[in-house]
Enzyme design. Structure first.
Site, short mmCIF file in Angstrom:
data_model
loop_
_atom_site.label_atom_id
_atom_site.label_comp_id
_atom_site.label_asym_id
_atom_site.label_seq_id
_atom_site.Cartn_x
_atom_site.Cartn_y
_atom_site.Cartn_z
N HIS A 68 4.28 0.16 7.72
CA HIS A 68 4.51 1.51 7.35
C HIS A 68 4.67 2.85 9.07
CE1 HIS A 68 2.07 5.41 6.02
NE2 HIS A 68 2.26 6.12 6.78
N GLU A 69 4.61 2.46 9.58
CA GLU A 69 5.32 3.70 10.95
C GLU A 69 7.24 3.11 10.54
OE1 GLU A 69 3.42 5.63 11.31
OE2 GLU A 69 1.89 5.20 11.13
N HIS A 72 8.92 4.86 8.06
CA HIS A 72 8.70 6.99 9.15
C HIS A 72 10.43 6.57 9.80
CE1 HIS A 72 5.74 8.85 7.30
NE2 HIS A 72 4.61 7.71 7.83
ZN LIG Z 1 3.09 7.63 7.64
#
Ligand SMILES: [Zn+2]
Length: 393
Positions: A68-69, A72
């Protein structure tokens, strides 16, 4: 908060670290799976296998948090926003960006990338569990299904519209795009984050008190963190605006007292006693390459009888423990990197591989206070007093 984290490795130049509190998460999730979720999904197995599957699934959850990170981070880099590092901790993950997304579109895409990754992982894991339902034993299928559902929940939770959650960033991007005012949009998203945090904390408290469920405690913690983080962002908003356009070279001290890395601690302490009132120093190599920083406090920790035999470079803080910025970086970008503590930290300012200067707590405070008085700092190169002291004594 993140100062004490264990580095796990690097991904495309981004440092990935884990705060020790991740171990608590790992244990809590494993425990939840092994003693409640899995025995229900696949009854009749041996206790050991519940714990093994639980541990693997919990590790898989942390890995998906990391993905998830990383999503980003990948989109941020694509839009020219540098990513300093990714840290996993008790309340999830955090990708620390250096600087702000340049456009509302970039802001939106960077924010939406994380929840999209979680949705994708969740959908894949859940789909896999459904497909494997007949073919595999019920225990791994149960773990996979939990992984899927938890990732979907993670995506939905992160889409709640309050900063610093991803949904808050999306809200900010949309308002910024519609109204063209980045600061105002940010302030609205921060306020929304505070309200959201309060709602979550109250919901968690109700869950804890009325339902007796301990998971409510986690929600209280999360809500409290949201209120705190959104408040901090809101407070920093006007400061960020005031500092806009101000470069690190405008506020740095370009003639700091240098600690030669090859000197002994004893010899350097003797030198420092006559070199001004500095308490933190940039440490340089013999060839003039900045190696790190060292404070008098760190030298004190060394046993007295080791001072004459230990080189300064061996006690210096190096690499990830030191903030390094270019001379042209925005002063506002330093806000995101943790304030240097007075007498303990120093930001190293580099130019073409060499040391251009340093920024300490006082230099930053000086810039903050002058801009609050509607004046721009304009001593290029900063203080010169340290060199005067050296020549006088
Ligand atoms: Zn996030």
């Amino acid at each position: 908060m993140f100062r004490t984290a264990i580095p796990l490795g690097r991904w495309a130049g981004v440092v990935v670290r884990a705060h020790w509190s991740v171990l608590v998460v790992l244990f809590l999730i494993t425990d939840l799976l092994a003693s409640a979720v899995l025995p229900q999904a696949a009854p009749g197995a041996e206790s050991l296998w519940y714990w093994v599957t639980g541990g693997l699934t919990a590790t898989g959850f942390l890995a998906s948090l990391l993905l998830h990170e990383l999503s980003h981070a990948a989109v941020a880099r694509r839009h020219g926003v540098k990513v300093r590092r990714i840290t996993l901790w008790i309340l999830g993950g955090a990708a620390e960006l250096e600087g702000e997304p340049p456009t509302p579109k970039a802001d939106f895409l960077i924010a939406v990338a994380g929840p999209l990754a979680s949705l994708l992982i969740g959908g894949t894991a859940l789909g896999g569990a459904v497909l494997a339902a007949g073919a595999l034993p019920p225990l791994p299928v149960g773990g996979l299904a939990w992984l899927g559902v938890s990732n979907l929940l993670l995506a939905v939770f992160n889409l709640l519209p309050g900063a610093p959650l991803d949904g808050g960033r999306i809200l900010r991007a949309v308002i910024w795009w519609r109204r063209g005012d980045r600061a105002r949009a940010g302030a609205i998203a921060d306020r929304s984050g505070q309200v959201l945090g309060a709602v979550l904390a109250v919901a968690g408290l109700a869950q804890l008190l009325f339902l007796g469920q301990f998971t409510g405690l986690w929600l209280v913690l999360l809500g409290w963190f949201l209120i705190f983080a959104a408040q901090a962002e809101f407070a920093a908003g006007p400061l960020r605006e005031r500092l806009a356009g101000l470069r690190v070279r405008d506020i740095m001290n370009s003639s700091p007292v240098i600690a030669p890395g090859w000197w002994t601690v004893d010899a350097f302490a003797e030198f420092a006693a006559g070199a001004g009132h500095e308490r933190v120093f940039p440490v340089m190599s013999f060839d003039g390459v900045p190696l790190g920083i060292v404070s008098l406090g760190e030298l004190i920790k060394l046993p007295a009888d080791a001072r004459h035999a230990t080189r300064v470079v061996d006690v210096a803080r190096k690499d990830q423990a030191v903030t390094v910025v270019g001379a042209d970086a925005e002063v506002a970008s330093l806000i995101d990197r943790g304030f240097p503590r007075s007498g303990r930290d120093l930001v190293l300012v580099t130019q073409a591989g060499g040391l251009a200067g340093v920024v300490g707590a006082d230099d930053l405070a000086w810039a903050f206070e002058l801009t609050a008085l509607d004046h721009r700092p304009r001593i290029a190169g900063g203080r010169t007093s340290t060199f005067d002291h050296q020549s006088v004594t």
